[in-house]
Design a protein around this motif. Structure first.
Motif, PDB file in Angstrom:
ATOM      1  N   ARG A  63       5.275  -8.345  13.655  1.00 48.29           N
ATOM      2  CA  ARG A  63       5.611  -7.276  12.698  1.00 48.29           C
ATOM      3  C   ARG A  63       7.110  -7.020  12.681  1.00 48.29           C
ATOM      4  NH1 ARG A  63       3.289  -1.380  14.629  1.00 48.29           N
ATOM      5  NH2 ARG A  63       4.155  -0.780  12.616  1.00 48.29           N
ATOM      6  N   HIS A 107       3.716   7.775  10.188  1.00 49.01           N
ATOM      7  CA  HIS A 107       5.125   7.377  10.244  1.00 49.01           C
ATOM      8  C   HIS A 107       5.563   6.774   8.915  1.00 49.01           C
ATOM      9  CE1 HIS A 107       4.085   3.116  10.550  1.00 49.01           C
ATOM     10  NE2 HIS A 107       3.496   3.268  11.729  1.00 49.01           N
ATOM     11  N   TYR A 111      10.069  -2.029   5.702  1.00 42.28           N
ATOM     12  CA  TYR A 111      10.057  -3.468   5.976  1.00 42.28           C
ATOM     13  C   TYR A 111      11.307  -4.039   5.331  1.00 42.28           C
ATOM     14  CZ  TYR A 111       5.141  -3.374   7.484  1.00 42.28           C
ATOM     15  OH  TYR A 111       3.985  -3.138   8.175  1.00 42.28           O
ATOM     16  N   TYR A 117       3.783  -8.128   8.377  1.00 43.28           N
ATOM     17  CA  TYR A 117       2.982  -7.700   9.532  1.00 43.28           C
ATOM     18  C   TYR A 117       1.731  -8.567   9.512  1.00 43.28           C
ATOM     19  CZ  TYR A 117       1.029  -4.197  12.869  1.00 43.28           C
ATOM     20  OH  TYR A 117       0.517  -3.545  13.956  1.00 43.28           O
ATOM     21  N   HIS A 120      -4.089  -7.877  11.561  1.00 44.02           N
ATOM     22  CA  HIS A 120      -4.436  -7.085  12.750  1.00 44.02           C
ATOM     23  C   HIS A 120      -5.471  -6.034  12.391  1.00 44.02           C
ATOM     24  CE1 HIS A 120      -1.455  -4.690  10.582  1.00 44.02           C
ATOM     25  NE2 HIS A 120      -1.990  -3.623  11.173  1.00 44.02           N
ATOM     26  N   ASP A 122      -6.281  -1.903  13.102  1.00 44.60           N
ATOM     27  CA  ASP A 122      -5.570  -0.711  13.587  1.00 44.60           C
ATOM     28  C   ASP A 122      -6.293  -0.049  14.755  1.00 44.60           C
ATOM     29  OD1 ASP A 122      -3.620  -1.072  11.749  1.00 44.60           O
ATOM     30  OD2 ASP A 122      -4.258   0.543  10.417  1.00 44.60           O
ATOM     31  N   THR A 135      -2.379   4.740   3.807  1.00 46.61           N
ATOM     32  CA  THR A 135      -1.026   4.288   3.480  1.00 46.61           C
ATOM     33  C   THR A 135      -0.651   4.756   2.094  1.00 46.61           C
ATOM     34  OG1 THR A 135      -1.441   2.279   4.737  1.00 46.61           O
ATOM     35  CG2 THR A 135       0.515   2.295   3.438  1.00 46.61           C
ATOM     36  N   TYR A 137       2.506   4.185  -0.699  1.00 47.31           N
ATOM     37  CA  TYR A 137       3.667   3.331  -0.969  1.00 47.31           C
ATOM     38  C   TYR A 137       4.699   4.041  -1.833  1.00 47.31           C
ATOM     39  CZ  TYR A 137       0.559  -0.106   0.981  1.00 47.31           C
ATOM     40  OH  TYR A 137      -0.281  -0.773   1.836  1.00 47.31           O
ATOM     41  N   LEU A 150      -0.643  -5.788   0.618  1.00 48.35           N
ATOM     42  CA  LEU A 150      -1.561  -5.546   1.728  1.00 48.35           C
ATOM     43  C   LEU A 150      -2.830  -6.350   1.429  1.00 48.35           C
ATOM     44  CD1 LEU A 150      -2.383  -3.773   4.248  1.00 48.35           C
ATOM     45  CD2 LEU A 150      -3.367  -2.180   2.585  1.00 48.35           C
ATOM     46  N   HIS A 180      -6.262  -6.467   8.415  1.00 46.93           N
ATOM     47  CA  HIS A 180      -5.388  -6.473   7.232  1.00 46.93           C
ATOM     48  C   HIS A 180      -4.027  -7.030   7.615  1.00 46.93           C
ATOM     49  CE1 HIS A 180      -5.022  -2.665   9.360  1.00 46.93           C
ATOM     50  NE2 HIS A 180      -3.750  -2.654   9.002  1.00 46.93           N
ATOM     51  N   VAL A 182       0.266  -7.466   6.079  1.00 43.09           N
ATOM     52  CA  VAL A 182       1.295  -7.204   5.071  1.00 43.09           C
ATOM     53  C   VAL A 182       2.023  -8.511   4.822  1.00 43.09           C
ATOM     54  CG1 VAL A 182       3.395  -5.917   4.506  1.00 43.09           C
ATOM     55  CG2 VAL A 182       1.564  -4.799   5.820  1.00 43.09           C
ATOM     56  N   ARG A 189      10.864  -2.641   1.676  1.00 43.98           N
ATOM     57  CA  ARG A 189       9.568  -2.094   1.268  1.00 43.98           C
ATOM     58  C   ARG A 189       9.346  -0.766   1.994  1.00 43.98           C
ATOM     59  NH1 ARG A 189       4.312  -2.246   3.577  1.00 43.98           N
ATOM     60  NH2 ARG A 189       2.606  -3.032   2.282  1.00 43.98           N
ATOM     61  N   SER A 191       7.059   2.720   2.886  1.00 42.41           N
ATOM     62  CA  SER A 191       5.700   3.264   2.931  1.00 42.41           C
ATOM     63  C   SER A 191       5.605   4.416   3.921  1.00 42.41           C
ATOM     64  CB  SER A 191       4.711   2.165   3.321  1.00 42.41           C
ATOM     65  OG  SER A 191       5.062   1.642   4.583  1.00 42.41           O
ATOM     66  N   THR A 193       2.572   5.584   6.442  1.00 41.11           N
ATOM     67  CA  THR A 193       1.265   5.175   6.954  1.00 41.11           C
ATOM     68  C   THR A 193       0.792   6.162   8.017  1.00 41.11           C
ATOM     69  OG1 THR A 193       1.718   2.852   6.512  1.00 41.11           O
ATOM     70  CG2 THR A 193       0.064   3.299   8.176  1.00 41.11           C
ATOM     71  N   TRP A 195      -2.854   7.878  10.383  1.00 45.53           N
ATOM     72  CA  TRP A 195      -4.203   7.704  10.944  1.00 45.53           C
ATOM     73  C   TRP A 195      -4.836   9.046  11.254  1.00 45.53           C
ATOM     74  CZ3 TRP A 195       0.052   4.811  12.185  1.00 45.53           C
ATOM     75  CH2 TRP A 195      -0.029   3.442  11.886  1.00 45.53           C
TER      76      TRP A 195
HETATM   77  C1  OGA Z   1       0.266  -0.676   9.804  1.00 44.55           C
HETATM   78  C2  OGA Z   1      -0.069  -1.387   8.543  1.00 44.55           C
HETATM   79  C3  OGA Z   1       0.086  -1.556   6.152  1.00 44.55           C
HETATM   80  C4  OGA Z   1       1.059  -1.449   5.029  1.00 44.55           C
HETATM   81  O1  OGA Z   1       1.332  -0.023   9.856  1.00 44.55           O
HETATM   82  O2  OGA Z   1      -0.548  -0.759  10.740  1.00 44.55           O
HETATM   83  O3  OGA Z   1      -0.960  -2.186   8.575  1.00 44.55           O
HETATM   84  O4  OGA Z   1       0.682  -1.845   3.914  1.00 44.55           O
HETATM   85  N1  OGA Z   1       0.579  -1.073   7.398  1.00 44.55           N
HETATM   86  O5  OGA Z   1       2.181  -0.998   5.219  1.00 44.55           O
END
Ligand code: OGA
Ligand code: MN
Length: 199
Positions: A63, A107, A111, A117, A120, A122, A135, A137, A150, A180, A182, A189, A191, A193, A195
């Motif tokens: 990542r 957070h 990118y 990324y 993986h 989560d 997420t 954008y 994604l 998923h 990236v 980029r 975003s 994101t 949880w």
């Molecule tokens: C992550 C992730 C997805 C994205 O931060 O774990 O998968 O589209 N981000 O930014």
């Protein structure tokens, strides 16, 4: 604000994931983007790491994003409103999905050009508390040649959906069920994101 929590909850129940372009009002998207740029201007982003605790390390082959946790970002009206919305959403999801998420963490992520990324999950042994991934954008005038999509699979490696990081796109999915990745972005980029967590 008239946020359609019910539609998102229904999608999570029926499919395990949701994507929409108009969940958040444009004014809030603008303010969140300004906050992200402000934090970046002040060099407050840090290279995102993989692993947990003392085993954390930076592995750009996995990542390449830089992140700033909202909990460490100080008081911004935009992030305060965003967290209020997401915590209201958390309570709706707890009711509708019979979940017990006790907190929402998030957070900002940047990118840089040519980063990605790799695939993986989560939620895994290292991080068993994540229930729902969200997420948002913040890329203005997104064009397909910018990449950075994604790509979402199910646990049997079936392709589920590919979603570009279009301005205002809001994506949620059940953290344990969707590997998923990236794809490489050809421009910076942006975003936000987060949880929903069980503790
Ligand atoms: C992550 C992730 C997805 C994205 O931060 O774990 O998968 O589209 N981000 O930014
Ligand atoms: Mn992820």
């Amino acid at each position: 604000m008239n946020l359609n929590f019910t539609k998102v909850a229904e999608d999570l129940i029926n499919y395990g994931w949701h994507s929409s372009l108009d969940f958040f009002p444009n004014s809030l998207l603008e303010e969140l983007r300004s906050t992200l740029l402000d934090l970046n201007e002040n060099e407050l982003f840090r290279p995102a790491k993989i692993g947990k605790g003392i085993k954390q390390k930076r592995v750009t082959e996995i990542r390449g994003d830089w992140i700033k946790w909202l909990s460490e970002a100080g008081d911004y009206p935009s992030t305060k409103i965003y967290l209020e919305i997401m915590n209201e959403f958390r309570l709706v999801l707890n009711r509708q999905l019979l979940m017990a998420a006790t907190e929402f963490e998030a957070h900002f992520a940047i990118y840089p050009k040519d980063t990605f990324y790799k695939k993986h999950l989560d939620r895994h042994n290292n991080n068993p508390h994540r229930l729902i991934t969200t997420t948002l954008y913040l890329n203005k005038d997104y064009q397909e040649e910018q990449g950075g999509s994604l790509v979402v699979e199910d646990l049997k490696q079936n392709h589920i959906v590919t979603l570009n990081p279009h301005w205002g796109r809001f994506v949620c999915f059940i953290s344990s069920d969707f590997p998923h990745e990236v794809k490489t972005t050809t421009v910076k980029r942006y975003s936000l994101t987060g949880w929903m967590r069980s503790s």
